[in-house]
Design an enzyme around this catalytic site. Structure first.
Site, PDB file in Angstrom:
ATOM      1  N   ASP A  44      31.035   5.768  37.695  1.00  0.00           N
ATOM      2  CA  ASP A  44      32.703   5.459  37.427  1.00  0.00           C
ATOM      3  C   ASP A  44      32.898   5.657  39.666  1.00  0.00           C
ATOM      4  O   ASP A  44      33.511   5.200  39.609  1.00  0.00           O
ATOM      5  CB  ASP A  44      33.613   6.378  36.954  1.00  0.00           C
ATOM      6  CG  ASP A  44      34.153   7.770  37.107  1.00  0.00           C
ATOM      7  OD1 ASP A  44      32.713   7.603  38.036  1.00  0.00           O
ATOM      8  OD2 ASP A  44      35.164   7.862  36.564  1.00  0.00           O
ATOM      9  N   LYS A 112      28.627   9.538  29.355  1.00  0.00           N
ATOM     10  CA  LYS A 112      29.661  10.663  29.959  1.00  0.00           C
ATOM     11  C   LYS A 112      31.250  10.261  30.778  1.00  0.00           C
ATOM     12  O   LYS A 112      31.474   9.413  30.572  1.00  0.00           O
ATOM     13  CB  LYS A 112      27.926  11.162  31.722  1.00  0.00           C
ATOM     14  CG  LYS A 112      28.785  11.847  32.238  1.00  0.00           C
ATOM     15  CD  LYS A 112      28.424  12.173  33.232  1.00  0.00           C
ATOM     16  CE  LYS A 112      28.292  11.520  34.663  1.00  0.00           C
ATOM     17  NZ  LYS A 112      29.856  11.894  35.228  1.00  0.00           N
ATOM     18  N   GLU A 114      34.308  13.794  31.547  1.00  0.00           N
ATOM     19  CA  GLU A 114      34.243  14.229  32.579  1.00  0.00           C
ATOM     20  C   GLU A 114      35.257  15.190  31.076  1.00  0.00           C
ATOM     21  O   GLU A 114      35.927  15.071  30.468  1.00  0.00           O
ATOM     22  CB  GLU A 114      35.519  13.889  33.394  1.00  0.00           C
ATOM     23  CG  GLU A 114      34.625  13.489  34.742  1.00  0.00           C
ATOM     24  CD  GLU A 114      34.595  12.999  35.401  1.00  0.00           C
ATOM     25  OE1 GLU A 114      35.600  14.015  36.107  1.00  0.00           O
ATOM     26  OE2 GLU A 114      34.544  12.408  36.755  1.00  0.00           O
ATOM     27  N   GLU A 177      28.618  19.457  38.270  1.00  0.00           N
ATOM     28  CA  GLU A 177      29.418  19.440  40.152  1.00  0.00           C
ATOM     29  C   GLU A 177      29.997  20.128  40.610  1.00  0.00           C
ATOM     30  O   GLU A 177      31.050  20.968  40.175  1.00  0.00           O
ATOM     31  CB  GLU A 177      30.131  18.193  39.745  1.00  0.00           C
ATOM     32  CG  GLU A 177      30.512  17.033  41.041  1.00  0.00           C
ATOM     33  CD  GLU A 177      30.831  16.061  41.443  1.00  0.00           C
ATOM     34  OE1 GLU A 177      31.384  15.768  40.040  1.00  0.00           O
ATOM     35  OE2 GLU A 177      30.985  15.947  42.047  1.00  0.00           O
TER      36      GLU A 177
END
Ligand code: KIV
Length: 259
Positions: A44, A112, A114, A177
């Site tokens: 994104d 995916k 988050e 991340e």
């Protein structure tokens, strides 16, 4: 021909082979990147890089589906990851409805999303319904406003629990991340699925970078973790300057480029 990389081969790579992942947003670059990488992420981040928005939060399902279709068309043999946009997985029902769209409308191999422990139930629901899920913990760009910025994770507190919760929920891999290297190493050792780092040091199972960062097209700033493998912006500027000058001076097109 079966794809070389699928959920099982990615999972089995842990401890054996480092995984290489890069973002791709269109068919042209997906085709160029495909021979060299194991996975293509339709991140994104395209909302910032491609659409010029200040963060990823306004990305929509339609936008992500459109770009994923393009990437799958350009790299039909590649393992492609669909990044679920902000707001598309707020409940089990919403997440499943949107993830089903991904499988029905694109050739992406997985989604995916988050989040850590708080998203485990949603992830489990997707997995139970036949959707392959890659997790994403550590710095979570979709939380930028809630967190008041992009903050590197420097404490293990909560992170191991998040990684374990994702593993138990059934993810086949996860992105980690913006995390201090020694902490990332601990997370990686604590789970049985591959941990793909971005700004998480070298002691993880693979790496992902945003293509425009690593090829030097994005000039506004360079985070510490980004290594530029090419000076894309300078090359484009030089080429455009030459093209414009040659048109102005009547040098282009010459005989070789005319019918
Ligand atoms: O959207 C994206 O490009 C990502 C990477 C930063 C992992 O999620």
């Amino acid at each position: 021909m079966a794809k070389k990389w699928n959920v099982s081969t990615v999972k089995a790579a842990k401890g054996k082979e480092k995984l290489v992942m890069v973002t791709a947003y269109d068919a042209l670059f997906a085709k160029l990147f495909a021979p060299y990488v194991d996975m293509l992420l339709v991140g994104d981040s395209l909302n910032m890089i491609f659409a010029g928005r200040p963060d990823t939060l306004s990305a929509t399902m339609e936008q992500m589906l459109y770009h994923t279709q393009a990437v799958c068309a350009g790299a039909p043999d590649s393992f492609v990851i669909f990044d679920m946009p902000y707001g598309s997985y707020t409940s089990k029902e919403t997440a499943l409805a949107n993830a089903l769209r991904v499988y029905k409308e694109t050739a992406a191999d997985c989604v995916k999303l988050e989040g850590g422990s708080e998203k485990a139930e949603i992830i489990h629901h997707l997995v139970q319904n036949g959707i392959a899920v890659m997790g994403h913990i550590g710095l979570k760009p979709q939380s930028v406003r809630a967190e008041g910025g992009y903050k590197v994770v420097r404490q293990i507190d909560g992170l191991l629990e998040d990684a374990k919760a994702l593993e138990n929920a059934g993810v086949f891999a996860m992105v980690l991340e913006g995390t201090q290297s020694d902490i990332a190493k601990e997370v990686c050792q604590a789970v049985s699925v591959p941990v793909i780092g971005i700004g998480a040091g070298k002691d993880v199972d693979g790496q992902v970078l945003v293509w425009s960062d690593m090829l030097g097209f994005f000039e506004d700033f360079k985070p510490k973790f980004v290594k530029r493998y090419m000076d894309g912006a300078s090359l484009v500027k030089e080429a455009m300057e030459r093209y414009a000058r040659e048109v102005k001076e009547g040098i282009f097109p010459d005989k070789d480029h005319s019918y």
